[in-house]
Design an enzyme around this catalytic site. Structure first.
Site, PDB file in Angstrom:
ATOM      1  N   ASP A  49       0.860  -1.175   0.000  1.00 41.41           N
ATOM      2  CA  ASP A  49       0.000   0.000   0.000  1.00 41.41           C
ATOM      3  C   ASP A  49       0.901   1.231   0.000  1.00 41.41           C
ATOM      4  O   ASP A  49       2.115   1.101  -0.186  1.00 41.41           O
ATOM      5  CB  ASP A  49      -0.914  -0.046   1.240  1.00 41.41           C
ATOM      6  CG  ASP A  49      -2.244   0.651   1.011  1.00 41.41           C
ATOM      7  OD1 ASP A  49      -2.220   1.861   0.704  1.00 41.41           O
ATOM      8  OD2 ASP A  49      -3.294   0.000   1.125  1.00 41.41           O
ATOM      9  N   ILE A 103      -8.803  -2.917   1.477  1.00 43.60           N
ATOM     10  CA  ILE A 103      -8.044  -4.133   1.786  1.00 43.60           C
ATOM     11  C   ILE A 103      -6.958  -4.401   0.746  1.00 43.60           C
ATOM     12  O   ILE A 103      -6.027  -5.133   1.003  1.00 43.60           O
ATOM     13  CB  ILE A 103      -8.982  -5.353   1.905  1.00 43.60           C
ATOM     14  CG1 ILE A 103      -9.733  -5.637   0.588  1.00 43.60           C
ATOM     15  CG2 ILE A 103     -10.006  -5.123   3.027  1.00 43.60           C
ATOM     16  CD1 ILE A 103     -10.541  -6.935   0.597  1.00 43.60           C
ATOM     17  N   LYS A 104      -7.089  -3.837  -0.428  1.00 45.23           N
ATOM     18  CA  LYS A 104      -6.087  -3.991  -1.504  1.00 45.23           C
ATOM     19  C   LYS A 104      -5.583  -5.418  -1.649  1.00 45.23           C
ATOM     20  O   LYS A 104      -4.394  -5.663  -1.787  1.00 45.23           O
ATOM     21  CB  LYS A 104      -4.942  -3.003  -1.308  1.00 45.23           C
ATOM     22  CG  LYS A 104      -5.431  -1.544  -1.356  1.00 45.23           C
ATOM     23  CD  LYS A 104      -4.318  -0.546  -1.480  1.00 45.23           C
ATOM     24  CE  LYS A 104      -4.812   0.887  -1.579  1.00 45.23           C
ATOM     25  NZ  LYS A 104      -5.308   1.456  -0.326  1.00 45.23           N
ATOM     26  N   ARG A 105      -6.503  -6.362  -1.621  1.00 43.63           N
ATOM     27  CA  ARG A 105      -6.134  -7.750  -1.822  1.00 43.63           C
ATOM     28  C   ARG A 105      -6.026  -8.043  -3.317  1.00 43.63           C
ATOM     29  O   ARG A 105      -6.447  -7.241  -4.152  1.00 43.63           O
ATOM     30  CB  ARG A 105      -7.179  -8.688  -1.183  1.00 43.63           C
ATOM     31  CG  ARG A 105      -7.440  -8.478   0.316  1.00 43.63           C
ATOM     32  CD  ARG A 105      -6.202  -8.548   1.167  1.00 43.63           C
ATOM     33  NE  ARG A 105      -6.514  -8.707   2.588  1.00 43.63           N
ATOM     34  CZ  ARG A 105      -6.147  -7.882   3.559  1.00 43.63           C
ATOM     35  NH1 ARG A 105      -5.424  -6.799   3.296  1.00 43.63           N
ATOM     36  NH2 ARG A 105      -6.456  -8.131   4.818  1.00 43.63           N
TER      37      ARG A 105
END
Lengths: 310, 310
Positions: A108, B104-106
């Site tokens: 991130d 969540i940037k999964r």
């Protein structure tokens, strides 16, 4: 920790990591049945089944391999209860002196990557105290944000003598959609690989860096090119077995010292008993089947590596 | 859910999402003090402080904005206890009829992305039953794996009428290292943006797709280009306020209908009382300061949009 990894690989003669990615469909019914009896068909029940399954696998393979790689998504899908099973699994693996690679693929902007790094590899401060949230030994990291997203992981790794594996060329069929696009005539994964080599200089062990890379077994030619671009990076190689990779495809992921790569297999090992080859074990002996699959995988890879030396 | 988002944006006249990214240094000492008194300086204590802080912020802003965006890393750093606070926060926000975007940037290979999708947006089967693990309304997703990594999210979103925002051009300073590299003469983020537009066709709402994009406020020219490439994608815009973005920079992220973008601010709102401008509120009234900061942000953005129409 990178030295511990290479030492353990030499000792076990097995550059193998077992992927602890337990889907419920892999878990024998005597285990799910018992867990559901105790906790019902609930998230707690699923988490208990996963934990008991993992424990038996680990008990049967811990002396054969240097490391395990739990895929956090397979736990996270069961919410908080699943993540408790993830934590329990990784604590147990560390008790058994296995190196734990948290397959978390986080990444991130800087302040957020720092929080992930602290939570998975470091310690978080609470008032005057500090605590490790998950406490893996290594973690996988996504490079899409560039240096800002990677540096906080490296900083925490330096404090803790831990490491990361950065996604470079992933094992899945569509990985080329962006990763293979040509930038100045060269595929993006090579550009990412060059950055991994640079980032790796920031946190070196004796001969290998604490900053490694993920390169899929399914792309052996690319693995060969990336091996040259990142000579000091350990390569974590997913895609062996169930995804199609074979020992012979893997030799060029290794350096001439026979080190520099560690190959993951998940369902090919933990669900070996569901394959024809290991069906004789039956579901009661699923963990012995897993042990046999590890031995076969080790022999396949080591004979491919030995073949190269001739 | 994408229609609910546009309806709520029209109703509140605030294309704003409040980032619930509580770092302990943002939380007033009367809240941490009370939590530590009850639970000690422990992970539970930190989680309790985060939850109480969030609750008071939410109580003070829920009528002003359509959505909140908890950044899971800020909870995950406190391990299981932190994730319980994440879940508690998102449940509470939904009670208040806020739309919850799980930041969540999964993203992973297919079977693993499916597990993340199920865990955050869908329901997981346990025996004959099924459960929602986290149950956000939208989630942010990393595109590095290509279609395999995205499609399972879209499949779950279709079942659940939920949506995703895919990282295209991130707000951080080093985002250009890979995202800006030229592929056939065009930056990679445009190539990703084109894929987002294609993926978006797979799950359309009335006028906007359930598949949106993340484009940083810090890169307004790129936002303008991406707006054209992805006309039906909602753009989630981080980087306003603390990261440097201003209302005037944002107009080109919106379509001419005044819709199509939602702007996030995190510490600029939740830690407003720590800025000179809102210092008069003092730490006791941190949540009123957050409300004032939301009102100022809304006025800044809406006057910039109104200015464009003249």
């Amino acid at each position: 920790m990178i030295r511990k990894l290479t030492d353990k690989i030499k000792k076990t003669n097995a550059p193998i990591v077992v992927g602890l990615d337990p889907m419920l469909k892999y878990i024998p019914s005597h285990i799910t049945g018992k867990a559901y009896e105790e906790f019902g068909e609930t998230l707690e029940g699923a988490a208990e089944a996963i934990w008991q399954f993992n424990k038996e696998i680990v008990d049967n393979i811990y002396d054969l391999v240097p490391a395990v790689k739990p895929q956090i998504a397979m736990y996270e899908q069961f919410g908080i209860e699943g993540l408790k099973a993830f934590k329990k699994t990784l604590d147990y693996c560390k008790e058994k002196d296995l190196i734990v690679i948290g397959d978390i693929k986080r990444g991130d902007i800087g302040s957020t990557s720092e929080a992930y790094a602290v939570g998975h590899l470091g310690k978080v401060a609470v008032g005057g105290k500090s605590y490790a949230g998950f406490d893996e030994d290594f973690a996988t990291v996504n490079p899409y944000f560039g240096t800002d997203g990677i540096k906080p992981f490296i900083d925490v790794c330096k404090q803790e003598k831990k490491g990361i594996f950065i996604l470079v060329k992933t094992s899945n069929p569509s990985s080329g959609e962006f990763q293979d696009r040509l930038v100045d005539g060269r595929p993006l994964y090579e550009i990412v690989g060059e950055k991994v080599a640079q980032w790796g200089e920031l946190h070196m062990g004796d001969s290998y860096s604490y900053v490694g890379a993920v390169v899929g077994a399914t792309y052996p030619e690319m693995g060969k090119a990336l091996r040259r671009i990142m000579p000091k990076a350990y390569i974590l190689v997913p895609g062996y077995g169930a995804q199609g990779g074979k020992g012979a495809d893997l030799v060029d992921f290794f350096n001439e010292d026979g080190l520099g790569a560690i190959v993951n297999s998940s369902r090919g090992i933990i669900a070996a008993y569901q394959q024809g080859k290991y069906a004789e074990y039956g579901e009661k002996c699923f963990a012995e089947a897993a042990r046999a699959a590890v031995e076969d995988m080790r022999d396949d890879i080591m004979s491919a590596l030995d073949g190269r030396k001739v």
